[in-house]
Design a protein around this motif. Structure first.
Motif, PDB file in Angstrom:
ATOM      1  N   ARG A 144       7.360   4.658  -2.738  1.00  8.55           N
ATOM      2  CA  ARG A 144       8.623   3.952  -2.534  1.00  8.55           C
ATOM      3  C   ARG A 144       8.545   2.892  -1.438  1.00  8.55           C
ATOM      4  O   ARG A 144       9.188   1.845  -1.546  1.00  8.55           O
ATOM      5  CB  ARG A 144       9.725   4.957  -2.156  1.00  8.55           C
ATOM      6  N   ILE A 145       7.792   3.159  -0.364  1.00  8.52           N
ATOM      7  CA  ILE A 145       7.970   2.304   0.811  1.00  8.52           C
ATOM      8  C   ILE A 145       6.775   1.441   1.193  1.00  8.52           C
ATOM      9  O   ILE A 145       6.952   0.477   1.935  1.00  8.52           O
ATOM     10  CB  ILE A 145       8.392   3.140   2.045  1.00  8.52           C
ATOM     11  N   VAL A 146       5.552   1.755   0.757  1.00  5.96           N
ATOM     12  CA  VAL A 146       4.408   1.007   1.295  1.00  5.96           C
ATOM     13  C   VAL A 146       3.814   0.074   0.249  1.00  5.96           C
ATOM     14  O   VAL A 146       3.931   0.296  -0.957  1.00  5.96           O
ATOM     15  CB  VAL A 146       3.298   1.938   1.844  1.00  5.96           C
ATOM     16  N   ASP A 147       3.174  -0.998   0.735  1.00  3.51           N
ATOM     17  CA  ASP A 147       2.444  -1.894  -0.149  1.00  3.51           C
ATOM     18  C   ASP A 147       1.025  -2.141   0.367  1.00  3.51           C
ATOM     19  O   ASP A 147       0.325  -3.030  -0.108  1.00  3.51           O
ATOM     20  CB  ASP A 147       3.183  -3.232  -0.308  1.00  3.51           C
ATOM     21  N   LYS A 148       0.628  -1.316   1.352  1.00  4.60           N
ATOM     22  CA  LYS A 148      -0.718  -1.422   1.906  1.00  4.60           C
ATOM     23  C   LYS A 148      -1.110  -0.049   2.446  1.00  4.60           C
ATOM     24  O   LYS A 148      -0.265   0.676   2.980  1.00  4.60           O
ATOM     25  CB  LYS A 148      -0.759  -2.459   3.028  1.00  4.60           C
ATOM     26  N   LEU A 149      -2.386   0.317   2.317  1.00  4.21           N
ATOM     27  CA  LEU A 149      -2.856   1.622   2.788  1.00  4.21           C
ATOM     28  C   LEU A 149      -4.052   1.470   3.724  1.00  4.21           C
ATOM     29  O   LEU A 149      -4.945   0.653   3.476  1.00  4.21           O
ATOM     30  CB  LEU A 149      -3.282   2.503   1.603  1.00  4.21           C
ATOM     31  N   PHE A 150      -4.026   2.243   4.808  1.00  5.47           N
ATOM     32  CA  PHE A 150      -5.232   2.471   5.602  1.00  5.47           C
ATOM     33  C   PHE A 150      -5.799   3.800   5.110  1.00  5.47           C
ATOM     34  O   PHE A 150      -5.155   4.846   5.250  1.00  5.47           O
ATOM     35  CB  PHE A 150      -4.918   2.571   7.092  1.00  5.47           C
ATOM     36  N   VAL A 151      -7.001   3.771   4.535  1.00  6.44           N
ATOM     37  CA  VAL A 151      -7.581   4.957   3.912  1.00  6.44           C
ATOM     38  C   VAL A 151      -8.674   5.519   4.813  1.00  6.44           C
ATOM     39  O   VAL A 151      -9.712   4.877   5.024  1.00  6.44           O
ATOM     40  CB  VAL A 151      -8.163   4.620   2.522  1.00  6.44           C
ATOM     41  N   PHE A 152      -8.441   6.708   5.367  1.00  8.90           N
ATOM     42  CA  PHE A 152      -9.424   7.387   6.204  1.00  8.90           C
ATOM     43  C   PHE A 152     -10.364   8.195   5.308  1.00  8.90           C
ATOM     44  O   PHE A 152      -9.927   9.079   4.575  1.00  8.90           O
ATOM     45  CB  PHE A 152      -8.732   8.304   7.212  1.00  8.90           C
ATOM     46  N   LYS A 153     -11.659   7.890   5.390  1.00  4.65           N
ATOM     47  CA  LYS A 153     -12.646   8.524   4.516  1.00  4.65           C
ATOM     48  C   LYS A 153     -13.525   9.530   5.247  1.00  4.65           C
ATOM     49  O   LYS A 153     -14.378  10.167   4.627  1.00  4.65           O
ATOM     50  CB  LYS A 153     -13.528   7.452   3.862  1.00  4.65           C
ATOM     51  N   GLU A 185     -14.952   6.046   9.046  1.00  3.48           N
ATOM     52  CA  GLU A 185     -14.755   4.939   8.109  1.00  3.48           C
ATOM     53  C   GLU A 185     -13.281   4.826   7.713  1.00  3.48           C
ATOM     54  O   GLU A 185     -12.681   5.784   7.241  1.00  3.48           O
ATOM     55  CB  GLU A 185     -15.607   5.139   6.853  1.00  3.48           C
ATOM     56  N   VAL A 186     -12.723   3.637   7.904  1.00  2.02           N
ATOM     57  CA  VAL A 186     -11.341   3.348   7.510  1.00  2.02           C
ATOM     58  C   VAL A 186     -11.355   2.064   6.690  1.00  2.02           C
ATOM     59  O   VAL A 186     -11.868   1.042   7.138  1.00  2.02           O
ATOM     60  CB  VAL A 186     -10.422   3.167   8.739  1.00  2.02           C
ATOM     61  N   SER A 187     -10.787   2.124   5.484  1.00  2.00           N
ATOM     62  CA  SER A 187     -10.729   0.929   4.640  1.00  2.00           C
ATOM     63  C   SER A 187      -9.275   0.550   4.404  1.00  2.00           C
ATOM     64  O   SER A 187      -8.362   1.352   4.600  1.00  2.00           O
ATOM     65  CB  SER A 187     -11.453   1.159   3.308  1.00  2.00           C
ATOM     66  N   VAL A 188      -9.056  -0.680   3.948  1.00  2.00           N
ATOM     67  CA  VAL A 188      -7.711  -1.184   3.683  1.00  2.00           C
ATOM     68  C   VAL A 188      -7.566  -1.400   2.187  1.00  2.00           C
ATOM     69  O   VAL A 188      -8.430  -2.022   1.547  1.00  2.00           O
ATOM     70  CB  VAL A 188      -7.449  -2.504   4.439  1.00  2.00           C
ATOM     71  N   TYR A 189      -6.485  -0.866   1.612  1.00  2.00           N
ATOM     72  CA  TYR A 189      -6.194  -1.043   0.190  1.00  2.00           C
ATOM     73  C   TYR A 189      -4.821  -1.695   0.062  1.00  2.00           C
ATOM     74  O   TYR A 189      -3.850  -1.244   0.682  1.00  2.00           O
ATOM     75  CB  TYR A 189      -6.211   0.309  -0.537  1.00  2.00           C
ATOM     76  N   TYR A 190      -4.709  -2.727  -0.754  1.00  2.00           N
ATOM     77  CA  TYR A 190      -3.449  -3.429  -0.952  1.00  2.00           C
ATOM     78  C   TYR A 190      -2.778  -2.879  -2.216  1.00  2.00           C
ATOM     79  O   TYR A 190      -3.246  -3.116  -3.333  1.00  2.00           O
ATOM     80  CB  TYR A 190      -3.686  -4.941  -1.044  1.00  2.00           C
ATOM     81  N   GLY A 191      -1.691  -2.149  -2.027  1.00  2.00           N
ATOM     82  CA  GLY A 191      -0.972  -1.505  -3.119  1.00  2.00           C
ATOM     83  C   GLY A 191      -0.411  -0.184  -2.638  1.00  2.00           C
ATOM     84  O   GLY A 191      -0.643   0.238  -1.498  1.00  2.00           O
ATOM     85  N   ASN A 192       0.356   0.517  -3.507  1.00  2.00           N
ATOM     86  CA  ASN A 192       0.917   1.805  -3.108  1.00  2.00           C
ATOM     87  C   ASN A 192      -0.034   2.939  -3.471  1.00  2.00           C
ATOM     88  O   ASN A 192      -1.148   2.709  -3.956  1.00  2.00           O
ATOM     89  CB  ASN A 192       2.315   2.015  -3.723  1.00  2.00           C
ATOM     90  N   TYR A 193       0.427   4.173  -3.275  1.00  2.00           N
ATOM     91  CA  TYR A 193      -0.473   5.316  -3.431  1.00  2.00           C
ATOM     92  C   TYR A 193      -0.892   5.528  -4.886  1.00  2.00           C
ATOM     93  O   TYR A 193      -2.066   5.790  -5.167  1.00  2.00           O
ATOM     94  CB  TYR A 193       0.193   6.579  -2.873  1.00  2.00           C
ATOM     95  N   SER A 194       0.044   5.419  -5.830  1.00  2.00           N
ATOM     96  CA  SER A 194      -0.297   5.627  -7.243  1.00  2.00           C
ATOM     97  C   SER A 194      -1.296   4.578  -7.722  1.00  2.00           C
ATOM     98  O   SER A 194      -2.229   4.881  -8.480  1.00  2.00           O
ATOM     99  CB  SER A 194       0.960   5.592  -8.113  1.00  2.00           C
ATOM    100  N   GLU A 195      -1.117   3.336  -7.276  1.00  2.00           N
ATOM    101  CA  GLU A 195      -2.060   2.275  -7.635  1.00  2.00           C
ATOM    102  C   GLU A 195      -3.439   2.563  -7.048  1.00  2.00           C
ATOM    103  O   GLU A 195      -4.464   2.314  -7.698  1.00  2.00           O
ATOM    104  CB  GLU A 195      -1.531   0.925  -7.155  1.00  2.00           C
TER     105      GLU A 195
END
Length: 628
Positions: free
Chosen positions: A500-509, A513-523
């Protein structure tokens, strides 16, 4: 079946629920819905027999087993993980517990003949109780839940690990009814998804409270709603509940309007003044008096969030090659990112990988080991933390809020008093002078959220905001953030909330390692479902999709592969069966079980890869043969 007959419960001067009736049938999956403070946890405790109702009773057959997981885990601190999950008084649990103790004794004194004899006797009893499958199942559940240190004491575990142990304990106990109070709190995305699928095939009935609306929608087939002391029962999942609740409320409004019209006509008839004092007239007068006293539940208390924010300039937060290490664990390594006005960022990843640490560094609560965090001059951070703020129970609700401000200025220039804000947050005037200690856990969290927003931040940090907030509060918080003019950064395991609220993710692996993903969680899930699957699929992705259709025949090597692949699949399937048997036979021998679990995963991965390749070769072969 379990029957709820005429039960009522009060807490101090507050009536939680009054004279409610319901039944829980075999294989029911029931979600319990209600605004924080309506008595959901109290209702669960009464059903579980942990608390007594003020009146009424819970009826079920003799021997009906109920397993209950509270929000606060009630575990025995000095037991090991393996001892904890075998805790219980069923015959199977007692035998498994005795077997585990015998194994432990023999490990300490492997030459002790009496210990050896005892273990042999208990192995026979395990056979008689058919307990090996349950024993292996328990360890499988623990592994899926991410608990692998079977010999650790409970007091040595983190909060998240303790939650997993409590869930595993409940899942392996034989139960007719499993009661779960916020089971998804403190669990990461992968674990929540596993639990969701596991509960769909659970052998008993389920009654649960959860804020995770995806989880609620996919697991349940009935909904109980606690609302103003009443219990409403809906057939269907959460999605159907929303539709049927809207229909019920519309019907109540319609019924109230019809009642008013009828009463108006009756009063008009009486005012016309029929003079005969007949029995019929007296009955009509009595009916009018009865109609006057009838009440309808059409007044809805809706949570509203209005808040202002200070002006935010172009410079928000710059992260330049920041790193952080705790002990031997690297949480963040050389991460850089520029946060700009309007950003809506979700932070995801397994527990313990550093998500909250990143928030704390951006809030300047802790410093990075290297790199720089630069905060813009106009930034005003509001930080809703994961751990409960220490709310002074001796403070009154209104006093707690007025510590921040007497009034708040909204974005459209309105001035709202603290009293009005509390009303919008479902704390009516009559309750505002109550002491904080009288509030439920969820009400305290809602009050704390209001205090954070009253600071009028322009950058909002939310660390697990969905823990302990009810679905109505979350829905309003989501709407508030859509119109919030500042930046929102949230750590959350709630998939619906993130969508509902985000359009960008910081993904902790992990491992920094931290990567950036542009989109919401389902995407993100669609493109990054599971790392191992991504790796397996990579060779296929490099080929054009049309290659299957345009290729005329199998190459020599592909033909050889086609001739042997079915035998390879059969061998892998046979090995999987052998591994499952070996796991069952290994019992609680951790040294044997752990490598078997690892091999099981590797074989499953190979089997999946072979099956995908078999389908690909089949398409090639069919395409060639049909084109002859």
């Amino acid at each position: 079946m379990l029957r709820i007959e005429n039960i009522s419960k009060s807490y101090g001067d507050k009536n939680l629920f009054t004279n409610i009736h319901a039944a829980i049938g075999e294989l029911d999956r029931i979600g319990l819905i209600g605004v924080n403070g309506t008595g959901k946890s109290s209702f669960l405790k009464v059903i579980a027999g942990i608390d007594d109702p003020d009146q009424g009773e819970i009826k079920h057959a003799k021997g009906y087993q109920i397993e209950y997981i509270a929000q606060e885990m009630d575990l025995y601190e000095d037991l090991t993980v393996i001892e904890q999950i075998y805790y219980g008084e069923s015959e199977q649990m007692r035998r498994m517990r005795a077997y585990e103790q015998a194994l432990l004794n023999l490990e300490k004194e492997p030459e002790n003949e009496s210990f050896q004899e005892k273990l042999l006797q208990l192995q026979q009893k395990m056979d008689q109780a058919e307990a090996w499958e349950a024993n292996a199942n328990a360890k499988t559940i623990l592994t899926k839940l991410g608990v692998t240190a079977f010999d650790k004491k409970v007091h040595e575990l983190s909060g998240g690990q303790r939650k997993r142990v409590a869930i595993a304990k409940a899942l392996i106990q034989p139960a007719d009814l499993l009661i779960l109070d916020e089971p998804t709190n403190h669990l990461d995305h992968e674990t929540v998804e596993w639990l969701e699928k596991y509960l769909q095939s659970y052998r008993g009935s389920i009654l649960l409270v959860t804020h995770d609306r995806y989880f609620l929608n996919r697991v349940t087939n009935r909904i109980f709603e606690l609302d103003k002391g009443n219990l409403y029962v809906y057939e269907g999942n959460y999605e159907l509940f929303l539709e049927k609740k809207a229909e019920r409320e519309a019907q109540e409004i319609s019924d109230e309007q019809k009642h008013r019209n009828t009463l108006k006509r009756e009063l008009a008839w009486l005012k016309r003044g029929a003079k005969a004092r007949s029995t019929k007239q007296r009955a009509r007068v009595e009916r009018v008096e009865e109609m006057k006293g009838k009440k309808f539940d059409t007044k809805k208390e809706n949570l509203a969030i209005q808040a202002g924010s200070k002006r935010l300039g172009n410079d928000v937060i710059d992260l330049t090659e920041i790193s952080k290490v705790f002990g031997q664990q690297t949480l963040i390594h050389d991460f850089s990112h520029q946060i700009i006005p309007g950003d809506r960022i979700g932070i995801i990843g397994p527990n313990g990988t550093g998500k909250t640490t990143l928030l704390n560094m951006m809030a300047e609560r802790i410093l990075p080991d290297k790199g720089e965090v630069k905060i813009g001059e106009t930034v005003r951070i509001g930080y809703y933390t994961q751990d409960d703020e220490d709310l002074d129970g001796d403070l009154r609700i209104i006093e707690y809020i007025k510590e921040v401000a007497e009034v708040m200025h909204t974005a459209d220039g309105q001035v709202i008093t603290a009293e009005q804000l509390l009303e919008q947050f479902l704390f009516p005037r009559a309750q505002q002078w109550s002491y904080i200690r009288t509030l439920s856990g969820g009400e305290k969290r809602r009050l704390y959220l209001l205090k954070v927003l009253m600071h009028e931040p322009n950058v909002l940090f939310l660390d697990e905001p969905t823990n302990d907030l009810d679905t109505q509060t979350l829905a309003v918080l989501e709407e508030y953030q859509e119109s919030f003019p500042g930046v929102v950064i949230t750590v959350s395991h709630d998939r619906y909330f993130l969508d509902r609220i985000v359009d960008k993710l910081f993904v902790f692996k992990g491992e920094g390692e931290v990567s950036v993903y542009y989109g919401n969680y389902s995407e993100f899930l669609e493109t990054n479902a599971i790392p191992k699957q991504t790796k397996a699929a990579a060779p296929k992705e490099s080929k054009p999709a049309a290659s299957v259709k345009t290729k005329k025949k199998l190459s020599y090597m592909e033909q050889r592969e086609w001739e042997t692949i079915e035998d390879e699949i059969t061998q892998l399937e046979s090995r999987l069966t052998e591994i499952e048997q070996e796991i069952a036979e290994a019992g609680s021998d951790i040294g044997k079980v752990q490598p078997l679990f690892t091999e099981q995963q590797e074989v499953e991965d190979k089997l999946e890869e072979k099956m995908e390749r078999w389908e690909e070769l089949s398409l090639l072969k069919e395409s060639f043969e049909s084109g002859k």
